[in-house]
Design a protein around this motif. Structure first.
Motif, PDB file in Angstrom:
ATOM      1  N   ALA A 206      10.075  63.678  27.635  1.00  0.00           N
ATOM      2  CA  ALA A 206       8.746  63.393  28.181  1.00  0.00           C
ATOM      3  C   ALA A 206       8.786  62.152  29.074  1.00  0.00           C
ATOM      4  N   LYS A 207       9.463  61.112  28.609  1.00  0.00           N
ATOM      5  CA  LYS A 207       9.538  59.880  29.388  1.00  0.00           C
ATOM      6  C   LYS A 207      10.345  60.096  30.675  1.00  0.00           C
ATOM      7  N   TYR A 208      11.458  60.799  30.564  1.00  0.00           N
ATOM      8  CA  TYR A 208      12.301  61.024  31.735  1.00  0.00           C
ATOM      9  C   TYR A 208      11.523  61.731  32.845  1.00  0.00           C
ATOM     10  N   HIS A 209      10.847  62.805  32.511  1.00  0.00           N
ATOM     11  CA  HIS A 209      10.139  63.561  33.550  1.00  0.00           C
ATOM     12  C   HIS A 209       8.942  62.784  34.080  1.00  0.00           C
ATOM     13  N   PHE A 210       8.308  61.967  33.234  1.00  0.00           N
ATOM     14  CA  PHE A 210       7.233  61.104  33.717  1.00  0.00           C
ATOM     15  C   PHE A 210       7.770  60.122  34.748  1.00  0.00           C
ATOM     16  N   TYR A 211       8.881  59.454  34.424  1.00  0.00           N
ATOM     17  CA  TYR A 211       9.452  58.489  35.357  1.00  0.00           C
ATOM     18  C   TYR A 211       9.974  59.167  36.627  1.00  0.00           C
ATOM     19  N   GLN A 212      10.512  60.378  36.483  1.00  0.00           N
ATOM     20  CA  GLN A 212      10.962  61.111  37.667  1.00  0.00           C
ATOM     21  C   GLN A 212       9.795  61.369  38.608  1.00  0.00           C
ATOM     22  N   ARG A 213       8.661  61.773  38.054  1.00  0.00           N
ATOM     23  CA  ARG A 213       7.487  62.031  38.886  1.00  0.00           C
ATOM     24  C   ARG A 213       7.022  60.775  39.609  1.00  0.00           C
ATOM     25  N   GLU A 214       7.287  59.621  39.012  1.00  0.00           N
ATOM     26  CA  GLU A 214       6.919  58.343  39.639  1.00  0.00           C
ATOM     27  C   GLU A 214       8.052  57.782  40.497  1.00  0.00           C
ATOM     28  N   ASN A 215       9.155  58.552  40.626  1.00  0.00           N
ATOM     29  CA  ASN A 215      10.337  58.142  41.386  1.00  0.00           C
ATOM     30  C   ASN A 215      10.899  56.817  40.881  1.00  0.00           C
ATOM     31  N   ILE A 216      10.908  56.661  39.565  1.00  0.00           N
ATOM     32  CA  ILE A 216      11.451  55.466  38.921  1.00  0.00           C
ATOM     33  C   ILE A 216      12.802  55.808  38.315  1.00  0.00           C
ATOM     34  N   ARG A 217      13.827  55.047  38.702  1.00  0.00           N
ATOM     35  CA  ARG A 217      15.191  55.353  38.273  1.00  0.00           C
ATOM     36  C   ARG A 217      15.896  54.112  37.721  1.00  0.00           C
ATOM     37  N   TYR A 218      15.123  53.306  37.004  1.00  0.00           N
ATOM     38  CA  TYR A 218      15.696  52.143  36.352  1.00  0.00           C
ATOM     39  C   TYR A 218      16.592  52.541  35.172  1.00  0.00           C
ATOM     40  N   ARG A 219      17.371  51.568  34.738  1.00  0.00           N
ATOM     41  CA  ARG A 219      18.035  51.681  33.446  1.00  0.00           C
ATOM     42  C   ARG A 219      16.977  51.985  32.376  1.00  0.00           C
ATOM     43  N   TYR A 220      17.357  52.764  31.394  1.00  0.00           N
ATOM     44  CA  TYR A 220      16.502  53.171  30.271  1.00  0.00           C
ATOM     45  C   TYR A 220      15.484  54.241  30.632  1.00  0.00           C
ATOM     46  N   THR A 221      15.644  54.909  31.770  1.00  0.00           N
ATOM     47  CA  THR A 221      14.712  55.991  32.107  1.00  0.00           C
ATOM     48  C   THR A 221      15.415  57.337  32.237  1.00  0.00           C
ATOM     49  N   GLY A 222      16.714  57.410  31.941  1.00  0.00           N
ATOM     50  CA  GLY A 222      17.472  58.642  32.130  1.00  0.00           C
ATOM     51  C   GLY A 222      17.556  59.489  30.873  1.00  0.00           C
ATOM     52  N   LEU A 223      18.536  60.379  30.854  1.00  0.00           N
ATOM     53  CA  LEU A 223      18.718  61.321  29.741  1.00  0.00           C
ATOM     54  C   LEU A 223      20.086  61.195  29.077  1.00  0.00           C
ATOM     55  N   THR A 224      20.891  60.244  29.500  1.00  0.00           N
ATOM     56  CA  THR A 224      22.204  60.018  28.894  1.00  0.00           C
ATOM     57  C   THR A 224      22.081  58.860  27.912  1.00  0.00           C
ATOM     58  N   PHE A 225      22.064  59.182  26.635  1.00  0.00           N
ATOM     59  CA  PHE A 225      21.778  58.184  25.605  1.00  0.00           C
ATOM     60  C   PHE A 225      23.060  57.710  24.936  1.00  0.00           C
ATOM     61  N   TRP A 226      23.212  56.389  24.861  1.00  0.00           N
ATOM     62  CA  TRP A 226      24.417  55.789  24.304  1.00  0.00           C
ATOM     63  C   TRP A 226      24.236  55.598  22.797  1.00  0.00           C
ATOM     64  N   SER A 227      24.039  56.697  22.129  1.00  0.00           N
ATOM     65  CA  SER A 227      23.821  56.774  20.686  1.00  0.00           C
ATOM     66  C   SER A 227      24.377  58.132  20.237  1.00  0.00           C
ATOM     67  N   PRO A 228      24.891  58.231  18.994  1.00  0.00           N
ATOM     68  CA  PRO A 228      24.831  57.261  17.896  1.00  0.00           C
ATOM     69  C   PRO A 228      26.060  56.374  17.822  1.00  0.00           C
ATOM     70  N   ASN A 229      25.916  55.284  17.075  1.00  0.00           N
ATOM     71  CA  ASN A 229      27.031  54.409  16.733  1.00  0.00           C
ATOM     72  C   ASN A 229      27.634  54.921  15.431  1.00  0.00           C
ATOM     73  N   ILE A 230      28.823  55.513  15.508  1.00  0.00           N
ATOM     74  CA  ILE A 230      29.448  56.091  14.317  1.00  0.00           C
ATOM     75  C   ILE A 230      30.692  55.309  13.883  1.00  0.00           C
ATOM     76  N   ASN A 231      30.727  54.030  14.233  1.00  0.00           N
ATOM     77  CA  ASN A 231      31.781  53.179  13.675  1.00  0.00           C
ATOM     78  C   ASN A 231      31.565  53.004  12.171  1.00  0.00           C
ATOM     79  N   ILE A 232      32.635  52.679  11.475  1.00  0.00           N
ATOM     80  CA  ILE A 232      32.578  52.526  10.028  1.00  0.00           C
ATOM     81  C   ILE A 232      32.231  51.076   9.677  1.00  0.00           C
ATOM     82  N   PHE A 233      31.246  50.920   8.815  1.00  0.00           N
ATOM     83  CA  PHE A 233      30.773  49.602   8.384  1.00  0.00           C
ATOM     84  C   PHE A 233      31.706  49.115   7.269  1.00  0.00           C
TER      85      PHE A 233
END
Length: 885
Positions: free
Chosen positions: A119-146
């Motif tokens: 929802a956020k991605y397509h909203f920002y696309q419609r506003e032609n906003i392409r900042y960091r944190y507005t895309g669809l490539t998510f740097w999650s999850p963190n699966i390192n061992i604690f």
């Protein structure tokens, strides 16, 4: 999820593609959606110049207008909710999600997150906003061992066990990436590959020496599941070196293991600044030139450079090609991998081709998502001790005491969004019981000069002078337009910003607590502006005050940089200024990452005395203590007693809070401790002296509601620990020693406070009738059934854990290891028979060469409510299965 199904190659299109000489006059095969994606991607990349291709290997990839390729920033976060992109439903921090021991609920959480992300991605696309944190490539999850409780980023993980981490990682990835056979919903990223979990202070220079056995037995299994079982789209390589080689330049890790053994076909990105670490004299310093570092990383398989303040080391790839350090074909390969992700996300197709584009913004913070986060929060709370105080009676006067009782920070953890409806423990208890039945005092600082009860500056103490000379509530806010200038000082890569001479908007603001999703001066989405608030500050109490804000604060004409003494009732001229200007260097919006506020706290109040006074007037004490993500986390500038740049040097409660608890104990009132932390705590005194203890981790925005319902029996606790709670750090190796000897429940030989898998509840579920085969053929899965009987009046959500021992293994193996789990409802007064399966791949051990070997001999199987050494006999069953070759 199932692998993306690509259409069969169309022979005629492929022939045209291979004979067209790949010039700009050739048909735009990449725009033809009837052609399979791989062919389209190759066609697109073939049309790019070397410079254009290299530009696409930065996290903030620029537009290529002649090819209709829009700018795109790969950097986005969704660890426990869409992060740093404004308002979003905030679910429990990852360690709390692990404490649910519920892969089905975790899948639902990840599905809700990806709904909001789309929802956020397509909203920002419609506003032609392409900042960091507005895309669809998510740097999650963190699966390192604690693996070590000192690690500040352990809160981002699913705990200390490779099996639990792997299973939960698969569920989360599946929920993020969706189940559409043609398109990814979002692209998940498994990080940090590999052997990465502190120390934070030295992660850019550390070389972690690890045996093949520990590598394959502990550090890699979750990544294998992420790739093989969940088909994760991306992997992030780590900062550290592994056996002398930078993780982002390790042929062993990236070529042999990831792409060879696991057959990974997605893209690999660097952790942010990790390629610079190759040549930074204060980091790994293994090459002298940025071009050499860039060539090394790409040849090993790192496709994307997250550069942050170092800009992009990959900008030197052109020079590397020119000097013969790398062949251009490897750059083509990297860029093709990156564009495959973007094509799978539908970024070069008609948005109407995928149902994901139709997800509306109304889904963000929807009622169903807020109910889900409350359910997840409740499920993540772990009851560590209970002598009968819980659940509490509603007719008792309650004193809510502690620095985290009204502290929003502990709801959120790190890598978080801005919550929709945050409910602190105090607020939750007040809503549940009525304010007249609840009294409150913070009792102490969290530690040193870090407080959890700072309050918003608002109209109780803020005033402005009206035209007639009288005083009225609130400050006068003057809002200015901003114009960005050019950098002249290249030692400080910050663009100067100039405000308009006259304000574009003037208004009265009653409270300095805002989220500006649009500029107030022109209603532009994420628009830039500056503000100066002016008026008077009139404190209600004498004291030495400390402010918490990113704004510049002037009182009586002097800039406040530390604490300031103020008198009650005196009107102090105050000016607060803030500029909300985008950062071109980092490609970030000024206002998406966090809410803007100005908070203050009176540091001279007698907090402990106040707390004891209200405790004496109450019937029961809810002590809300612990630490916060402000002092444990990623590479933080925090150096305090017990804390070292985000990590911990001991695992006790801070001294201020221990003193407060002991003072409360002297009142003789029953006490339940609610401990917030992203890591294990040595709650030894509390365990010996208090009536009940709840471990809350960082449970999301609905914490207060969920906690109140748990304390009063509206819900039955069901959380279990995903990490061991140790009594102290005695016997632990150095933090940067990555051998698994005496680490985690699988190898630790000492006495523990609360074991991995521990958790109490209000019901009484016993285990019986374990059925397991007496013999099993090597290579076959193990299927077992067991009966759960609930003889209490409380319905249970029972976590059943399956552990195995392999006494006939020819080498060192874990003392005991989790191999299956489930979470099942068991109604009050009823019984359920459940079946669990241990996959054949789990009935193996890892030899000294890192090879997985099928186990043969006597296999001891334990099924019940925890580990065999820590669980009453009525709550666990034991069988021996002979596995034949």
């Amino acid at each position: 999820m199932k692998k993306i199904l690509l259409a069969a190659t169309i022979t005629s299109a492929f022939t045209a593609f291979t004979t067209s000489a790949f010039n700009d006059e050739a048909p735009a095969v990449y725009e033809d959606t009837s052609v399979e994606m791989e062919t389209r991607v190759k066609d697109l990349v073939s049309r790019m110049t070397l410079e254009e291709k290299i530009g696409q290997m930065y996290n903030d990839a620029p537009a290529i207008e002649r090819l209709n390729v829009p700018a795109y920033d790969y950097w986005n976060e969704a660890l426990h909710g869409v992060a740093r992109a404004g308002k979003a439903t905030v679910f429990p921090q990852a360690i709390g999600l692990a404490a649910m021991w519920d892969d089905e609920m975790l899948y639902s959480v990840a599905t809700a997150i990806s709904d909001e992300a789309r929802a956020k991605y397509h909203f920002y696309q419609r506003e032609n906003i392409r900042y960091r944190y507005t895309g669809l490539t998510f740097w999650s999850p963190n699966i390192n061992i604690f693996r070590d409780p000192r690690w500040g980023r352990g809160q981002e993980t699913y705990g200390e066990d490779p099996f639990l981490t792997g299973e939960l990682g698969v569920a989360f990835i599946d929920g993020l990436q969706g189940d559409n056979p043609d398109y990814l919903k979002t692209a998940a990223t498994a990080k940090h590959f590999a052997v990465h979990n502190g120390p934070e202070i030295s992660r850019h220079s550390d070389n972690y020496v690890v045996s093949d056995k520990d590598l394959y037995e502990t550090y890699l299994p979750a990544f294998k599941k992420a790739v093989v079982d969940a088909d994760v789209e991306a992997v992030m390589c780590a900062y550290n070196r592994v056996n002398d080689l930078p993780a982002c330049g390790s042929d062993k890790l990236l070529k042999e293991v990831l792409r060879g053994e696991y057959e990974f076909d997605g893209h690999v990105m660097s952790d942010c600044g990790a390629i610079r670490d190759f040549y930074d004299p204060e980091a790994h310093n293994v090459v002298e030139a940025p071009a050499a570092a860039a060539a090394w990383a790409v040849k090993s398989g790192t496709d994307l450079n997250c550069g942050t303040g170092a800009l992009s080391t990959f900008a030197n790839l052109g020079f590397a090609v020119q000097k013969g350090l790398i062949d251009e074909s490897l750059i083509d390969q990297a860029v093709e991998r990156l564009f495959m992700t973007r094509f799978k996300l539908g970024m070069f197709d008609n948005a109407n081709d995928t149902e994901y584009a139709a997800i509306p913004m109304e889904v963000v913070g929807s009622d169903s998502h807020l109910k889900l986060t409350e359910a997840a929060s409740a499920s993540s709370l772990v009851l560590l001790k209970n002598n009968g105080l819980l659940p509490m009676a509603r007719d008792k006067k309650v004193a809510v005491i502690g620095p985290n009782a009204n502290n929003e920070d502990v709801l959120l953890g790190n890598y978080n969004g801005i919550p929709i409806n945050p409910i602190t423990p105090l607020q939750g208890l007040e809503a549940h019981l009525g304010k007249s039945n609840v009294s409150y005092s913070p009792g102490s600082a969290i530690i040193d000069d870090i407080y959890g009860h700072a309050e918003i500056l608002d109209s109780r103490v803020l005033f402005h002078r009206k035209d007639d000379g009288s005083m009225a509530k609130g400050l006068t806010g003057k809002y200015y337009s901003l114009k960005q200038g050019q950098i002249s000082d290249y030692s400080n890569l910050t663009f100067p910003v100039h405000a308009s001479d006259q304000p574009k908007l003037t208004r009265i603001d009653k409270a300095l607590d805002f989220y500006f999703d649009r500029s107030p001066i022109d209603q532009q989405v994420l628009g830039n502006f500056g503000v100066i608030w002016e008026g008077f500050l009139k404190p209600e109490r004498n004291g030495t005050y400390q402010f918490d804000s990113d704004a510049e604060i002037n009182i009586n004409g002097n800039t406040v940089t530390g604490t300031i003494e103020l008198e009650a009732g005196k009107a102090y001229p105050i000016s607060i200024s803030m500029q909300f200007a985008d950062n071109k260097i980092s490609n970030t919006s000024a206002i998406t990452r966090k809410q803007f506020s100005v908070r203050w706290v009176n540091t001279t109040e007698a907090l402990k005395r106040q707390a004891v006074d209200i405790a004496n007037k109450a019937d029961v004490i809810v002590a809300v203590m612990g630490i916060t993500p402000r002092i444990e986390g990623e590479e933080m500038p925090v150096k305090l007693d017990g804390f070292n740049y985000g990590d911990r040097t001991d695992i006790d409660l801070p001294d201020e809070q221990k003193a407060l608890l002991k003072a409360l104990k002297k009142t003789g009132k029953p006490i339940v401790l609610v401990n917030f932390s992203g890591s294990a705590m040595a709650l030894n005194w509390s365990d010996e002296n208090l009536d009940a203890i709840v471990q809350a981790f960082y449970p999301g925005e609905a914490t207060g509601s969920a906690l109140a319902k748990l304390l009063y029996g509206d819900i039955n606790p069901s959380g279990r620990l995903p990490v061991t709670f140790y009594r102290n750090l005695n016997g632990f190796a150095d933090f940067d020693d990555y051998a698994m000897d005496n680490r985690t429940y699988r190898y630790y030989t000492g006495d523990v406070l609360y074991p991995f898998g521990h958790g109490l509840d209000y019901s009484d579920v016993t285990y019986s009738n374990l059925e397991a085969p007496s013999t099993l053929q090597s290579g076959e899965p193990l299927s077992i059934t067991v009966t759960l009987e609930n003889s209490s009046d409380f319905a249970a959500e029972q976590v059943t854990q399956v552990y195995v021992k392999m006494p006939d293994a020819p080498i060192r193996v874990p003392r005991v290891a989790l191999k299956a789990f489930s979470k099942e409802p068991v109604e009050a007064g009823s019984s359920e028979t459940i079946t669990l399966t241990v996959d054949a791949d789990e009935l193996t051990y890892v030899n000294d060469s890192g090879e997985s070997v099928a186990y043969t001999g006597s296999l001891h199987v334990f099924v019940g409510d925890g580990q065999p050494a820590h669980t009453p006999k009525t709550k666990i069953q034991h069988a021996v299965v002979n596995i034949a070759r």
